[in-house]
Design an enzyme around this catalytic site. Sequence first.
Site, PDB file in Angstrom:
ATOM      1  N   ILE A  78      -0.408   7.993  12.830  1.00  0.00           N
ATOM      2  CA  ILE A  78      -1.452   7.683  11.833  1.00  0.00           C
ATOM      3  C   ILE A  78      -2.759   7.322  12.548  1.00  0.00           C
ATOM      4  O   ILE A  78      -3.841   7.805  12.173  1.00  0.00           O
ATOM      5  CB  ILE A  78      -0.990   6.523  10.924  1.00  0.00           C
ATOM      6  N   THR A 128      -3.962  -1.167   7.458  1.00  0.00           N
ATOM      7  CA  THR A 128      -3.037  -0.358   6.646  1.00  0.00           C
ATOM      8  C   THR A 128      -1.665  -0.329   7.322  1.00  0.00           C
ATOM      9  O   THR A 128      -0.812   0.469   6.946  1.00  0.00           O
ATOM     10  CB  THR A 128      -3.521   1.111   6.467  1.00  0.00           C
ATOM     11  N   ARG A 158       0.836  -3.330   8.586  1.00  0.00           N
ATOM     12  CA  ARG A 158       1.709  -4.244   7.849  1.00  0.00           C
ATOM     13  C   ARG A 158       1.038  -5.611   7.748  1.00  0.00           C
ATOM     14  O   ARG A 158       0.368  -6.056   8.699  1.00  0.00           O
ATOM     15  CB  ARG A 158       3.057  -4.397   8.553  1.00  0.00           C
ATOM     16  N   ASP A 218      -4.882  -3.044   2.863  1.00  0.00           N
ATOM     17  CA  ASP A 218      -3.957  -2.324   1.971  1.00  0.00           C
ATOM     18  C   ASP A 218      -2.576  -2.957   2.009  1.00  0.00           C
ATOM     19  O   ASP A 218      -1.739  -2.656   1.170  1.00  0.00           O
ATOM     20  CB  ASP A 218      -3.876  -0.847   2.418  1.00  0.00           C
ATOM     21  N   GLU A 234       3.865  -9.430   0.024  1.00  0.00           N
ATOM     22  CA  GLU A 234       3.449  -8.595  -1.122  1.00  0.00           C
ATOM     23  C   GLU A 234       4.446  -8.757  -2.262  1.00  0.00           C
ATOM     24  O   GLU A 234       5.638  -8.845  -2.005  1.00  0.00           O
ATOM     25  CB  GLU A 234       3.427  -7.118  -0.692  1.00  0.00           C
ATOM     26  N   HIS A 248      -1.441  -1.769  -1.564  1.00  0.00           N
ATOM     27  CA  HIS A 248      -0.487  -0.956  -0.779  1.00  0.00           C
ATOM     28  C   HIS A 248      -0.366   0.477  -1.321  1.00  0.00           C
ATOM     29  O   HIS A 248       0.694   0.902  -1.776  1.00  0.00           O
ATOM     30  CB  HIS A 248       0.888  -1.641  -0.709  1.00  0.00           C
ATOM     31  N   SER A 258       0.209   5.531   1.204  1.00  0.00           N
ATOM     32  CA  SER A 258       0.855   6.847   1.103  1.00  0.00           C
ATOM     33  C   SER A 258       0.922   7.334  -0.338  1.00  0.00           C
ATOM     34  O   SER A 258       1.632   8.298  -0.640  1.00  0.00           O
ATOM     35  CB  SER A 258       2.272   6.779   1.694  1.00  0.00           C
TER      36      SER A 258
HETATM   37  C1  DGY Z   1       5.521   3.097   4.626  1.00  0.00           C
HETATM   38  O1  DGY Z   1       5.868   4.278   4.598  1.00  0.00           O
HETATM   39  O2  DGY Z   1       6.067   2.287   5.375  1.00  0.00           O
HETATM   40  C2  DGY Z   1       4.470   2.688   3.674  1.00  0.00           C
HETATM   41  O3  DGY Z   1       3.926   1.479   3.961  1.00  0.00           O
HETATM   42  C3  DGY Z   1       5.005   2.695   2.253  1.00  0.00           C
HETATM   43  O4  DGY Z   1       4.358   3.677   1.588  1.00  0.00           O
END
Ligand code: DGY
Length: 309
Positions: free
Chosen positions: A155, A233, A235, A259, A264, A282, A285
């Site tokens: 990513i 984005t 954790r 995000d 959460e 969140h 994805s």
């Molecule tokens: C993941 O794939 O771990 C994302 O955070 C959830 O969509």
Amino acid sequence: MLLITREILPEVLARAQAEHEVRALNMVGPFDAAKLLAACDGVDAILCNTADKFTAGIINALPPSVKVIATYSVGTEHLDLAAAAARGIKIANTPGVLDRATAEMSLLLLLMAARRAGEGERLLRAGKWRGIAPTFLLGHDVAGKTLGIYGMGRIGQVLARFARGLDMTIHYHNRTRLPPGLEQGAIYHERAETFLPALDFLSINAPGNPSTTGWLNAARLAQLKPGAIVINTGRGPIVDDEALIAALKSGHVRAAGLDVYNNEPDIHPGYYALENAVLIPHLGSATIETRTAMGHLALDGIKAALSPP
Ligand code: DGY
């Protein structure tokens, strides 16, 4: 029998039903472990997501028929992997197919935070906009700025590609240096102490695990340039919320785009009042294309786990 904890996209459900007898729990909100365990009779596979916390206690309470738990995520920190391994339960996840969508979310947050888009939208919706003016709600350019990526995996590498297109200079901090073909000119920092002071923007794209938990603490925030912008984005637990909120209040961190969060969906309430925090629930994805691909990949993982060797 495949037990599915949450509602999934029709295309993925149709395939699941073609390949398995399906029991759908359609849970909404917090994970209901009692409901799951009550529905596990005769189940050989479970499809869950990151909201479903499979502790060792829950895994040990699953019937022996359960052979695989597939998660609609790349992250697996909600599953007690050791307990699953001890029970001989295989784990399937969905790496690879969500890289672009998640990198897009990092970029969206980066631009929103830099250009004060959340503040602007809230002001407009509140009927408080009095018209364009030379000094009204000024943000910052991203071109010519440095972006530091903590966690230059798949990513992070897509985000680096996007950010190069915006004329940003890329720095990264990883346990190991990437080969030049993947590095693409990004500047590697072995140590956070040299990485953080070089950044105008910090994007956290690392996975959640014990080695990343609490990484962005008060001491590391203090090493950022005054006015840096923080994006997460990866954790929530990678960030110390109290420390980030204090830095956002003092202005040492100019803005944040988040995000993912600790605990959460019950996030630290200190974020709600901060105009300089862009808060997304969140959705990294959460595109139809990506969630469809994730569903198929999870079903592939279940098929492989249930197939004879
Ligand atoms: C993941 O794939 O771990 C994302 O955070 C959830 O969509």
